[in-house]
Design a protein around this motif. Structure first.
Motif, PDB file in Angstrom:
ATOM      1  N   VAL A  13       0.717  -1.192   0.100  1.00  0.00           N
ATOM      2  CA  VAL A  13       0.072   0.035  -0.023  1.00  0.00           C
ATOM      3  C   VAL A  13       0.795   1.153   0.061  1.00  0.00           C
ATOM      4  O   VAL A  13       0.607   2.355  -0.220  1.00  0.00           O
ATOM      5  CB  VAL A  13      -0.948   0.032   1.367  1.00  0.00           C
ATOM      6  CG1 VAL A  13      -1.995   1.172   1.298  1.00  0.00           C
ATOM      7  CG2 VAL A  13      -1.755  -1.245   1.295  1.00  0.00           C
ATOM      8  N   GLY A  14       2.080   1.238   0.087  1.00  0.00           N
ATOM      9  CA  GLY A  14       2.893   2.429   0.502  1.00  0.00           C
ATOM     10  C   GLY A  14       3.024   3.314  -0.874  1.00  0.00           C
ATOM     11  O   GLY A  14       4.076   2.980  -1.661  1.00  0.00           O
ATOM     12  N   TRP A  15       2.099   4.183  -0.930  1.00  0.00           N
ATOM     13  CA  TRP A  15       2.070   4.993  -2.194  1.00  0.00           C
ATOM     14  C   TRP A  15       2.919   6.338  -2.419  1.00  0.00           C
ATOM     15  O   TRP A  15       3.447   6.695  -3.227  1.00  0.00           O
ATOM     16  CB  TRP A  15       0.803   5.660  -2.652  1.00  0.00           C
ATOM     17  CG  TRP A  15      -0.068   4.333  -3.140  1.00  0.00           C
ATOM     18  CD1 TRP A  15      -0.746   3.450  -2.261  1.00  0.00           C
ATOM     19  CD2 TRP A  15      -0.197   3.981  -4.506  1.00  0.00           C
ATOM     20  NE1 TRP A  15      -1.383   2.342  -3.056  1.00  0.00           N
ATOM     21  CE2 TRP A  15      -1.101   3.027  -4.402  1.00  0.00           C
ATOM     22  CE3 TRP A  15       0.325   4.643  -5.597  1.00  0.00           C
ATOM     23  CZ2 TRP A  15      -1.467   2.258  -5.538  1.00  0.00           C
ATOM     24  CZ3 TRP A  15      -0.301   4.132  -6.789  1.00  0.00           C
ATOM     25  CH2 TRP A  15      -1.178   2.813  -6.874  1.00  0.00           C
ATOM     26  N   ILE A  16       3.437   6.620  -0.979  1.00  0.00           N
ATOM     27  CA  ILE A  16       4.499   7.758  -1.211  1.00  0.00           C
ATOM     28  C   ILE A  16       5.866   7.517  -1.590  1.00  0.00           C
ATOM     29  O   ILE A  16       6.528   7.857  -2.332  1.00  0.00           O
ATOM     30  CB  ILE A  16       4.637   8.271   0.367  1.00  0.00           C
ATOM     31  CG1 ILE A  16       3.350   8.750   0.680  1.00  0.00           C
ATOM     32  CG2 ILE A  16       5.795   9.321   0.395  1.00  0.00           C
ATOM     33  CD1 ILE A  16       2.892  10.092   0.062  1.00  0.00           C
ATOM     34  N   SER A  17       6.316   5.909  -1.306  1.00  0.00           N
ATOM     35  CA  SER A  17       7.543   5.629  -1.733  1.00  0.00           C
ATOM     36  C   SER A  17       7.518   4.957  -3.194  1.00  0.00           C
ATOM     37  O   SER A  17       8.551   5.241  -3.970  1.00  0.00           O
ATOM     38  CB  SER A  17       8.102   4.632  -0.732  1.00  0.00           C
ATOM     39  OG  SER A  17       7.234   3.525  -0.789  1.00  0.00           O
ATOM     40  N   ARG A  18       6.616   4.304  -3.409  1.00  0.00           N
ATOM     41  CA  ARG A  18       6.552   3.688  -4.782  1.00  0.00           C
ATOM     42  C   ARG A  18       5.314   4.041  -5.625  1.00  0.00           C
ATOM     43  O   ARG A  18       5.254   3.623  -6.801  1.00  0.00           O
ATOM     44  CB  ARG A  18       6.442   2.238  -4.496  1.00  0.00           C
ATOM     45  CG  ARG A  18       5.158   1.731  -4.192  1.00  0.00           C
ATOM     46  CD  ARG A  18       5.034   0.117  -3.529  1.00  0.00           C
ATOM     47  NE  ARG A  18       5.573   0.233  -2.233  1.00  0.00           N
ATOM     48  CZ  ARG A  18       6.060  -0.804  -1.463  1.00  0.00           C
ATOM     49  NH1 ARG A  18       6.044  -1.740  -2.305  1.00  0.00           N
ATOM     50  NH2 ARG A  18       6.088  -0.801  -0.222  1.00  0.00           N
ATOM     51  N   GLY A  19       4.503   5.229  -5.314  1.00  0.00           N
ATOM     52  CA  GLY A  19       3.190   5.423  -6.169  1.00  0.00           C
ATOM     53  C   GLY A  19       3.805   5.936  -7.502  1.00  0.00           C
ATOM     54  O   GLY A  19       2.801   5.607  -8.352  1.00  0.00           O
TER      55      GLY A  19
END
Length: 497
Positions: free
Chosen positions: A445-451
């Protein structure tokens, strides 16, 4: 006085015509034979257009006259053209010619093929399916400036649209026929799940070719528990001479040379196919948890992928078949051949993964589908080399990708594969050039790092020819406004870490 009334009559007529044209310009026509799916697509488009134009849009289940927006499946194209001919102003225009030409263009594409034509007073979207028309509406919205960078609605861009009618033409289909980026551990939130599904929809992930090749043997055991309980010989024999009956279902291997076990797997698969044909819904094995989800698309694929982890049966007859690759694909091949005889269009899906990442020494049925894993490679071959070898064995090859695994990267910037834009772009282009037809990417779910990596991946899965630098610049400028400068520096720094 007569001249005055005549002039007044002309003025009223002109006003009525102008009002009529304005109303038509805010109408979405779906034809008299449109399915409910297309009505749903039109409703969604109307909502987005109202947000951008500030005006209400009306859906007409009627013949389109060439003004406003028309949505049409290719099979209903004659009705589309007939309605335009009734409008004298358009009967001699190039719109009819373009739409007739769309029939030939779309004939070269698959189910997701779509054609769009925009003029100063109209937009027509013609697709080979309702799904293709939905894709077309999002292509159109993007041309107007709409964006959906990350799943949360805060990352949507809804532009002010003064004029929704622009000159453009588009014809195409996706570069990969199945496109998936999914959460390995879910979200535990219905709202987050909904936002993610809408993000996938807007960015045209999914596809008409529905892949089902997740770990499946555990599901076979659960559906046939009584038979497996009565026949421990169905399970693999370990090196210690013990049957694998003390492990969880998702870890047990099969004794694939046991003819009764093979028969049971075939019967279970036939039962699944019959249920799909009866209900019109495909049961898809969840890649990691073994749970089921439902998909309404027309592709029928039954997974025969082994349980997770390395291992195979050491019984004498199984060892004669070979090692792990031979044993896994021996069973998959038996099931695929049986299904092909009874259901010629049904496919069987598997991974090429871990201990069975290499092709077996024997031939395989034409209805077997394989996704090559980009991790857990226990062979001496690279992923590119594995694709080449697998394409010698089967017609359809996809990729089982890993854009993020929490235990590997802990969601830190630049650590997940899906966050490294260079990797995303290079790998997708290589897969496309190698003839891969599907991308199945695990992530979190980590969209800041991989969005940003996920966004660019989604765009390239749809159109591999897009320029990733332009996509990145568009993201930075539209997502951060006046703060684009420092945010661009931050993203650049993350790529170097």
């Amino acid at each position: 006085m007569k001249k005055f009334f005549f002039a007044l009559l002309l003025l009223v007529s002109a006003v009525n015509t102008a009002i009529s044209n304005v109303l038509h310009n805010r109408e979405i026509f779906i034809g008299t034979n449109a399915e409910e799916k297309i009505l749903s697509v039109a409703t969604n488009l109307a909502v987005f257009l109202e947000m951008g134009t500030g005006k209400r849009w009306v859906i007409q289940k009627n013949v389109w006259n060439g003004i406003g927006i028309g949505l049409c499946e290719r099979k209903n194209l004659n009705e589309f053209v007939a309605g335009i001919k009734e409008n004298e102003k358009l009967s001699n225009s190039n719109l009819i010619g373009s739409i007739k030409g769309a029939f030939e263009i779309l004939n070269k594409f698959g189910d997701e093929g779509v054609f769009l034509k925009g003029t100063s007073s109209s937009v027509c979207i013609i697709g080979n399916s309702a799904l293709a028309i939905r894709h077309g509406t999002y292509v159109y919205l993007e041309k107007l400036g709409y964006r959906w960078f990350f799943p949360h609605p805060a990352w949507r861009v809804i532009p002010q649209v003064d004029n929704p009618f622009i000159f453009f033409e588009h014809a195409g289909e996706p570069s990969f026929c199945s496109r998936r980026i999914w959460y390995a551990y879910g979200t535990s939130s219905q709202k987050c799940d909904y936002d993610y599904r809408k993000w996938c929809e807007f960015n045209r992930l999914g596809g008409a070719f529905d892949i089902n090749c997740g770990h499946a043997w555990g599901g076979i055991i659960r559906r046939n528990k009584d038979k497996f309980d009565a026949h421990p010989e169905f399970f693999a024999l370990t090196q210690d001479g013990i049957r694998e009956t003390n492990k969880t279902y998702e870890a047990r291997k099969f004794c694939v040379s046991n003819e009764e076990l093979v028969k049971l797997c075939i019967e279970d698969s036939v039962s699944l196919v019959q249920k799909i044909l009866t209900d019109g819904k495909q049961i898809v094995e969840d890649s990691e948890s073994g749970t089921n989800s439902v998909n309404n698309k027309k592709t029928i694929m039954i997974s025969m992928e082994s349980t997770d982890g390395i291992g195979y049966c050491y019984w004498e007859n199984c060892k004669k078949i070979g090692g792990e690759s031979e044993q896994v694909f021996y069973l998959a091949g038996k099931v695929a051949s049986a299904l092909q005889n009874q259901f010629p269009t049904v496919m069987v899906g598997t991974y090429a993964y871990a201990g069975h990442i290499l092709p077996p020494s024997f031939g395989l049925p034409s209805n077997l589908y394989v996704q090559v894993a980009t991790a857990f490679n226990k062979s001496n071959l690279t992923t590119k080399q594995l694709i080449v070898e697998w394409k010698k064995k089967v017609k359809n090859v996809g990729i089982r990708e890993y854009y993020g695994v929490m235990a590997w990267d802990w969601d830190m910037p630049s650590q997940p594969r899906g966050a490294r834009i260079d990797y995303v772009v290079k790998s997708l282009r290589e897969f496309y050039d190698a003839g891969v037809n599907a991308i199945n990417a695990e992530s979190n779910v980590g969209w800041i790092s991989r969005g940003l990596g996920h966004y660019i991946a989604a765009k390239l899965m749809w159109d591999i020819s897009l320029n990733p630098n332009i996509l990145k610049k568009d993201f930075i400028n539209n997502a951060f406004g006046n703060s684009w400068g420092p945010m661009e520096e931050l993203y650049e720094e993350w790529q170097k870490t």
